[in-house]
Write an enzyme that holds these catalytic residues in place. Structure first.
Site, PDB file in Angstrom:
ATOM      1  N   THR A  24      32.206 -12.045  33.510  1.00 44.48           N
ATOM      2  CA  THR A  24      30.891 -12.194  32.860  1.00 44.48           C
ATOM      3  C   THR A  24      30.444 -10.878  32.240  1.00 44.48           C
ATOM      4  OG1 THR A  24      28.536 -12.512  33.331  1.00 44.48           O
ATOM      5  CG2 THR A  24      29.898 -11.881  35.186  1.00 44.48           C
ATOM      6  N   ASP A  25      29.569 -10.975  31.261  1.00 42.92           N
ATOM      7  CA  ASP A  25      29.020  -9.740  30.668  1.00 42.92           C
ATOM      8  C   ASP A  25      28.136  -8.994  31.663  1.00 42.92           C
ATOM      9  OD1 ASP A  25      26.777 -11.444  30.635  1.00 42.92           O
ATOM     10  OD2 ASP A  25      26.270 -11.043  28.530  1.00 42.92           O
TER      11      ASP A  25
ATOM     12  N   LYS B 266      31.261 -10.624  40.907  1.00 43.72           N
ATOM     13  CA  LYS B 266      32.120 -10.950  39.755  1.00 43.72           C
ATOM     14  C   LYS B 266      32.925  -9.726  39.319  1.00 43.72           C
ATOM     15  CE  LYS B 266      32.313 -14.280  37.679  1.00 43.72           C
ATOM     16  NZ  LYS B 266      33.178 -15.493  37.862  1.00 43.72           N
TER      17      LYS B 266
HETATM   18  P1  NAD Z   1      28.226 -23.460  37.771  1.00 45.33           P
HETATM   19  O1  NAD Z   1      27.425 -22.871  38.873  1.00 45.33           O
HETATM   20  O2  NAD Z   1      27.599 -24.476  36.884  1.00 45.33           O
HETATM   21  O3  NAD Z   1      29.546 -24.130  38.358  1.00 45.33           O
HETATM   22  C1  NAD Z   1      30.328 -23.524  39.353  1.00 45.33           C
HETATM   23  C2  NAD Z   1      31.313 -24.559  39.859  1.00 45.33           C
HETATM   24  O4  NAD Z   1      32.162 -23.945  40.836  1.00 45.33           O
HETATM   25  C3  NAD Z   1      30.645 -25.757  40.542  1.00 45.33           C
HETATM   26  O5  NAD Z   1      31.231 -26.958  40.105  1.00 45.33           O
HETATM   27  C4  NAD Z   1      30.907 -25.517  42.018  1.00 45.33           C
HETATM   28  O6  NAD Z   1      30.965 -26.726  42.780  1.00 45.33           O
HETATM   29  C5  NAD Z   1      32.252 -24.831  41.961  1.00 45.33           C
HETATM   30  N1  NAD Z   1      32.513 -24.021  43.162  1.00 45.33           N
HETATM   31  C6  NAD Z   1      31.670 -23.123  43.748  1.00 45.33           C
HETATM   32  N2  NAD Z   1      32.264 -22.618  44.844  1.00 45.33           N
HETATM   33  C7  NAD Z   1      33.487 -23.184  44.939  1.00 45.33           C
HETATM   34  C8  NAD Z   1      34.574 -23.039  45.847  1.00 45.33           C
HETATM   35  N3  NAD Z   1      34.498 -22.203  46.892  1.00 45.33           N
HETATM   36  N4  NAD Z   1      35.688 -23.764  45.631  1.00 45.33           N
HETATM   37  C9  NAD Z   1      35.769 -24.629  44.588  1.00 45.33           C
HETATM   38  N5  NAD Z   1      34.787 -24.817  43.716  1.00 45.33           N
HETATM   39  C10 NAD Z   1      33.653 -24.090  43.875  1.00 45.33           C
HETATM   40  O7  NAD Z   1      28.755 -22.215  36.935  1.00 45.33           O
HETATM   41  P2  NAD Z   1      29.028 -22.026  35.376  1.00 45.33           P
HETATM   42  O8  NAD Z   1      27.784 -21.590  34.730  1.00 45.33           O
HETATM   43  O9  NAD Z   1      29.773 -23.189  34.855  1.00 45.33           O
HETATM   44  O10 NAD Z   1      29.995 -20.746  35.415  1.00 45.33           O
HETATM   45  C11 NAD Z   1      31.406 -20.906  35.492  1.00 45.33           C
HETATM   46  C12 NAD Z   1      32.049 -19.546  35.477  1.00 45.33           C
HETATM   47  O11 NAD Z   1      31.682 -18.839  34.305  1.00 45.33           O
HETATM   48  C13 NAD Z   1      31.656 -18.671  36.655  1.00 45.33           C
HETATM   49  O12 NAD Z   1      32.789 -17.946  37.077  1.00 45.33           O
HETATM   50  C14 NAD Z   1      30.610 -17.734  36.051  1.00 45.33           C
HETATM   51  O13 NAD Z   1      30.572 -16.512  36.753  1.00 45.33           O
HETATM   52  C15 NAD Z   1      31.147 -17.578  34.650  1.00 45.33           C
HETATM   53  N6  NAD Z   1      30.149 -17.258  33.621  1.00 45.33           N
HETATM   54  C16 NAD Z   1      29.057 -18.055  33.460  1.00 45.33           C
HETATM   55  C17 NAD Z   1      28.161 -17.773  32.445  1.00 45.33           C
HETATM   56  C18 NAD Z   1      26.956 -18.649  32.207  1.00 45.33           C
HETATM   57  O14 NAD Z   1      26.120 -18.328  31.363  1.00 45.33           O
HETATM   58  N7  NAD Z   1      26.808 -19.782  32.877  1.00 45.33           N
HETATM   59  C19 NAD Z   1      28.373 -16.674  31.605  1.00 45.33           C
HETATM   60  C20 NAD Z   1      29.505 -15.883  31.811  1.00 45.33           C
HETATM   61  C21 NAD Z   1      30.399 -16.187  32.810  1.00 45.33           C
END
Ligand code: NAD
Ligand code: TYD
Length: 336
Positions: free
Chosen positions: A125-126, A153
């Site tokens: 992530t940023d 992260k």
């Molecule tokens: P989210 O919270 O919507 O989804 C996370 C998913 O991971 C869920 O389905 C959850 O059930 C699953 N999960 C959590 N713990 C788990 C485990 N121990 N085993 C298996 N599954 C598990 O998150 P998101 O917004 O879709 O983000 C996804 C990824 O992208 C993350 O790694 C996040 O750090 C990264 N990210 C998100 C953003 C953003 O703006 N949302 C930006 C940059 C990076």
């Protein structure tokens, strides 16, 4: 068939990626591994659950007995699974360390035993760069995470890199900016504010509303990941930014406008602890590979608001019938 493992595929970005992948690549078989935490929902994958090219596995990435064989059977791993909400990490960070750091370790250990694995995409992530006062973060900048989510992260980001440098695991690290689009859990600012506004509930704007986030449409993120899976270089890190830096107060006004509500719904509340003032990503490295964001922010936001308006079946059960969600909202905003 190319076998693709998507961890966290029942979450916001993961489910959009699974849908995108099945539509875009007829020769991919996608396996989703998801623990179905509060943020992970089968409803996010409702239209692909019965697809013969998709397999859903309910399991924890920290469980090597479940995750290991799935990694070993894959050509590509796209690792989204994480605890993701900064405010929750401020309340309690344990699950973040467990899933984001230790879970990534479990997957990387399995990847190390997988000579056939062609890519391991570590979704970072940023936020690992910390708050950016001036200019934009480039991939070689120092990491200065300032909240427990960002720090967990950053730990996983560098652990993944170390498995490339040490064990030759085909790791690519990606650092995307704030994503928006359909199926985002209504704790993050856009879906929370849209769904509150629809019910004339005030929207809690932290601090002076001057914090800046760079918004990336989730499908532009998926397209960037696809490009990197095919043409990225192992051991490299790539920023994925939308090029849409917006102050929270301006975002809030735009959401209310698209939802047909007035600014009277804006409720200034106490700031988030350690609230990063600004994120900004330099994306020259990815752009040199031919990627450009395709979704204009104004249109993307309008479409996103319209999606939550058209899909009350998706979010009303969470907001109205999930006691854990209600408890979270009370704990987070009750005394604010
Ligand atoms: P989210 O919270 O919507 O989804 C996370 C998913 O991971 C869920 O389905 C959850 O059930 C699953 N999960 C959590 N713990 C788990 C485990 N121990 N085993 C298996 N599954 C598990 O998150 P998101 O917004 O879709 O983000 C996804 C990824 O992208 C993350 O790694 C996040 O750090 C990264 N990210 C998100 C953003 C953003 O703006 N949302 C930006 C940059 C990076
Ligand atoms: P968020 O959607 O939680 O994403 P992140 O913290 O990962 O950037 O928050 C986006 C911005 O919106 C951030 O500056 C905090 C702010 N915010 C509010 O002002 N009110 C809210 O209720 C929430 C959830 C966020």
């Amino acid at each position: 068939m190319i076998k693709v493992l998507v961890t966290g595929g029942a979450g916001f970005i993961g489910s959009n990626f699974v849908r995108y992948a099945l539509k875009t690549h007829a020769d991919w078989h996608v396996t989703t591994l998801d623990k179905l935490t509060y943020a992970g929902r089968k409803e996010n994958l409702h239209d692909v659950m019965d697809d013969p090219r998709h397999t859903f596995v309910h399991g924890d990435i920290c469980d090597a007995a479940v995750a290991g064989p799935l990694v070993e059977a894959s050509d590509y791993v796209v690792h989204f699974a994480a605890e993701t909400h900064v405010d929750r990490s401020i309340m309690a960070a344990g699950d973040f360390i467990k899933t984001d750091v230790e879970g990534s370790f479990v997957l990387l250990e399995a990847a190390r035993r997988s000579p056939a694995l062609k890519r391991f995409i570590q979704i970072s992530t940023d936020e690992v760069y910390g708050s950016v006062a001036e200019g934009s973060s480039t991939e070689t900048d120092e990491l200065k995470p300032r909240n427990p989510y960002a720090a967990s992260k950053a730990g996983a980001d560098r652990l993944a890199y170390s498995y490339w440098a040490t064990h030759d695991v085909p790791v690519i690290v990606t650092r995307a900016s704030n994503n928006y689009g359909p199926y985002q859990f209504p704790e993050k600012i856009i879906p929370l504010f849209v769904t509150n506004a629809m019910d004339d509930i005030p929207v809690p704007l932290y601090g002076d509303g001057g914090n800046v986030r760079d918004w990336l449409h989730v499908l532009d993120h998926c397209r960037a990941l696809d490009l990197l899976i095919h043409t990225g270089k192992n051991g490299e890190t790539y920023n994925i930014g939308g090029g849409n830096e917006v102050r929270n107060v301006d975002l809030t006004r735009a959401i209310l406008k698209h939802a047909g509500k007035t600014e009277a719904l804006i409720r200034p509340v106490a700031d988030r602890k350690g609230h990063d003032r600004r994120y900004s990503l330099g994306t020259a490295k990815l752009q040199a590979m031919g990627w450009q964001p395709q979704v204009a922010f104004e249109q993307g936001l309008r479409d996103t608001v319209a999606w939550y308006q058209a899909n009350e079946w998706w979010w009303r059960p969470i907001k109205e019938r999930d006691p854990a969600y209600k408890a979270y909202i009370e704990a987070q905003y009750g005394k604010r």
